[in-house]
Design an enzyme around this catalytic site. Structure first.
Site, PDB file in Angstrom:
ATOM      1  N   ASN A   7      30.494  46.515  37.734  1.00 52.10           N
ATOM      2  CA  ASN A   7      30.626  45.068  37.631  1.00 52.10           C
ATOM      3  C   ASN A   7      29.233  44.504  37.904  1.00 52.10           C
ATOM      4  O   ASN A   7      28.819  44.374  39.054  1.00 52.10           O
ATOM      5  CB  ASN A   7      31.646  44.589  38.667  1.00 52.10           C
ATOM      6  CG  ASN A   7      31.878  43.086  38.599  1.00 52.10           C
ATOM      7  OD1 ASN A   7      31.185  42.372  37.878  1.00 52.10           O
ATOM      8  ND2 ASN A   7      32.836  42.618  39.366  1.00 52.10           N
ATOM      9  N   ARG A  90      33.048  45.753  33.554  1.00 55.38           N
ATOM     10  CA  ARG A  90      33.726  44.468  33.555  1.00 55.38           C
ATOM     11  C   ARG A  90      32.829  43.494  32.783  1.00 55.38           C
ATOM     12  O   ARG A  90      31.654  43.341  33.104  1.00 55.38           O
ATOM     13  CB  ARG A  90      33.896  43.972  34.985  1.00 55.38           C
ATOM     14  CG  ARG A  90      34.478  42.595  34.994  1.00 55.38           C
ATOM     15  CD  ARG A  90      34.545  42.015  36.384  1.00 55.38           C
ATOM     16  NE  ARG A  90      35.162  40.710  36.297  1.00 55.38           N
ATOM     17  CZ  ARG A  90      34.828  39.683  37.059  1.00 55.38           C
ATOM     18  NH1 ARG A  90      33.886  39.810  37.971  1.00 55.38           N
ATOM     19  NH2 ARG A  90      35.438  38.536  36.923  1.00 55.38           N
ATOM     20  N   HIS A 179      40.163  36.244  35.013  1.00 57.44           N
ATOM     21  CA  HIS A 179      40.923  37.125  35.911  1.00 57.44           C
ATOM     22  C   HIS A 179      41.980  37.934  35.151  1.00 57.44           C
ATOM     23  O   HIS A 179      42.952  38.402  35.743  1.00 57.44           O
ATOM     24  CB  HIS A 179      41.700  36.339  36.995  1.00 57.44           C
ATOM     25  CG  HIS A 179      40.868  35.678  38.043  1.00 57.44           C
ATOM     26  ND1 HIS A 179      41.236  34.490  38.616  1.00 57.44           N
ATOM     27  CD2 HIS A 179      39.708  36.055  38.637  1.00 57.44           C
ATOM     28  CE1 HIS A 179      40.338  34.139  39.526  1.00 57.44           C
ATOM     29  NE2 HIS A 179      39.402  35.073  39.547  1.00 57.44           N
ATOM     30  N   ARG A 240      35.426  25.452  44.123  1.00 58.75           N
ATOM     31  CA  ARG A 240      35.584  24.764  42.829  1.00 58.75           C
ATOM     32  C   ARG A 240      36.836  23.890  42.864  1.00 58.75           C
ATOM     33  O   ARG A 240      37.838  24.278  43.474  1.00 58.75           O
ATOM     34  CB  ARG A 240      35.715  25.792  41.701  1.00 58.75           C
ATOM     35  CG  ARG A 240      34.420  26.475  41.346  1.00 58.75           C
ATOM     36  CD  ARG A 240      34.660  27.656  40.405  1.00 58.75           C
ATOM     37  NE  ARG A 240      34.651  28.922  41.112  1.00 58.75           N
ATOM     38  CZ  ARG A 240      35.076  30.077  40.607  1.00 58.75           C
ATOM     39  NH1 ARG A 240      35.545  30.132  39.376  1.00 58.75           N
ATOM     40  NH2 ARG A 240      35.038  31.173  41.313  1.00 58.75           N
ATOM     41  N   GLU A 383      41.488  45.753  39.967  1.00 62.72           N
ATOM     42  CA  GLU A 383      40.862  45.581  38.651  1.00 62.72           C
ATOM     43  C   GLU A 383      40.100  46.827  38.222  1.00 62.72           C
ATOM     44  O   GLU A 383      40.080  47.175  37.040  1.00 62.72           O
ATOM     45  CB  GLU A 383      39.926  44.367  38.687  1.00 62.72           C
ATOM     46  CG  GLU A 383      40.696  43.065  38.818  1.00 62.72           C
ATOM     47  CD  GLU A 383      39.877  41.915  39.345  1.00 62.72           C
ATOM     48  OE1 GLU A 383      39.408  41.119  38.533  1.00 62.72           O
ATOM     49  OE2 GLU A 383      39.703  41.811  40.569  1.00 62.72           O
TER      50      GLU A 383
END
Ligand code: ADP
Length: 404
Positions: A7, A90, A179, A240, A383
């Site tokens: 990643n 990823r 996601h 956020r 993941e």
């Protein structure tokens, strides 16, 4: 097959080495401060930890330093570098080009590069990781697994914004969702353990970490998700705001705040951090102060209220609900967030069992009451496992076409 999962960020690379046949994690680690005067590589195995510090001018150099560590007798992870059968990456944005993972070839590299227009902060460093592997391990096949791919089954009614049509045609402005790898994994687990694997199913998955998103999945296909054109929309997140009145950035700009400051405010100073008056973006801290600090309480309450509204709206979109899943750092650990969110959803058939909820952290657990019509689960996400499985699948069964 031994699979390296990467990643790659702009100055860091998270990695795992997995044995796909044995479904085993061999080691994991983090390369940090790439491009800075002093970088570091940390590798963790079940036997111990190794930390190396040195200048890592770029991703290629960083990988060149990492690989010999994997074969070092100190860690005993790999006999030989030739044991690495594939690399899985990823990649954040696959746009409309990818509804599935892809074996990396020249066309895939070009497409991921072009999609940087949609994800300027994420796709370029993801691509740097891919190009670095090409240079360091030219004969090892690579696979890109996209955060957006699982959501590509969304119908136009869910992904279209009510904006002038030409914006979609010209800039591909639409909802993509993110996601996806996490939603896909926890959906698969929940569908299996709830007994809905081979049956029609209406499942909502809530990924609540630093970034938060929620997805409605019917019969295995995503029909809606809360993040949008970028990962800024939808639920309240650590820093956020999620959904808000679209005119606000223009209002702030008209009042003298620069686009750079507005962007920074929306990315780094909003969400839980903003609502709590700068106290924290960490749910643990806010829950500790829930009874004593009104701003911490408001932050948690707004977070859970927004989530509850999304669950209700997605139950409407699905025409009912069979399974609700919580995952991510908050979803897997915060008993109070799960109970506050589900309070009042009994009309939908969601009834949390307080004892199960309290002991349902950090593991797969059913937290709803026996006999409730909706099964509610905590499912820790993984993941990297999905990326390793996807890599294994595509390397064994290469598909002839690179992009949709
Ligand atoms: P990321 O989205 O970066 O992968 P995670 O999924 O690891 O992040 O989630 C990180 C967040 O999870 C933290 O910011 C924190 O708010 C929350 N978290 C972690 N542990 C707990 C806990 N025990 N209780 C409540 N929240 C927690």
């Amino acid at each position: 097959m031994k699979i390296l999962v990467l990643n790659s960020g702009s100055s860091s690379i998270k990695f795992q080495l997995r044995d796909s046949a044995a479904e085993k994690l061999l080691c994991k680690g983090l390369i940090e401060r790439v491009g800075e005067p002093l970088g570091s590589i940390q590798v963790t195995t079940d036997k111990g930890k190794l930390l190396k510090e040195m200048e890592l001018p770029n991703h290629t150099f960083a990988l060149q330093q990492l690989l010999p560590l994997l074969t070092s007798p100190e860690l005993g992870v790999l006999q030989s570098l030739s044991d690495i059968g594939a690399v899985g990456h990823r990649v954040v944005h696959g746009g409309e080009a990818y509804s599935d993972s892809v074996l990396v070839d020249d066309l895939a590299i070009k497409t991921i590069d072009e999609l940087s227009a949609l994800a300027p902060l994420h796709n370029p460093p993801n691509l740097k990781g891919i190009l670095a592997c090409r240079e360091v391990m030219p004969l090892v096949p690579q696979v890109a697994v996209f955060d957006t791919a699982f959501h590509q089954t969304m119908p136009p009614v869910a992904y279209s914004y009510a904006l002038p049509r030409e914006l979609y045609e010209r800039f591909k402005i639409r909802r993509y969702g993110f996601h996806g790898t996490s939603h896909r994994y926890v959906h698969g687990r929940a569908r299996l353990i709830s007994g809905f694997e081979n049956k029609p199913s209406r499942i909502i998955t809530a990924h609540l970490g630093n970034g938060c998103s929620i997805t409605a999945i019917r019969d295995g296909k995503v029909i809606d998700t809360s993040m949008g054109f970028t990962p800024l929309g939808g639920l309240v997140m650590g820093t956020r705001p999620g959904d808000m009145d679209a005119s606000l950035p223009c209002f702030l700009h008209d009042n003298g705040i620069s686009p750079k400051d507005i962007r920074n405010m929306l990315q780094k100073k909003s969400g839980l951090m903003g609502l709590s008056g700068g106290l924290s973006n960490d749910m643990r801290v806010l829950l500790e102060h829930y009874e004593t600090n009104p701003q911490a309480r408001l932050a948690v309450d707004v977070f859970c209220y927004r989530l509850k509204k999304y669950i209700g709206s997605y139950a409407a979109a699905l025409g009912g609900l069979d399974v609700l899943v919580f995952t991510g750092g908050i979803g897997e650990n915060a008993t109070a967030v799960r109970s506050l969110t589900c309070e009042g959803l009994q009309y939908l058939g969601v009834t949390i069992d307080p004892a199960r909820n309290a002991s349902g952290n950090r593991k797969e657990a059913l937290i709803s009451q026996e006999g409730g019509s909706v099964k509610v689960y905590v499912v820790p996400t993984d993941e990297e496992l999905v990326i390793a499985e996807e890599t294994d699948r595509l390397v064994r069964n290469p598909k002839p076409v690179s992009a949709n």
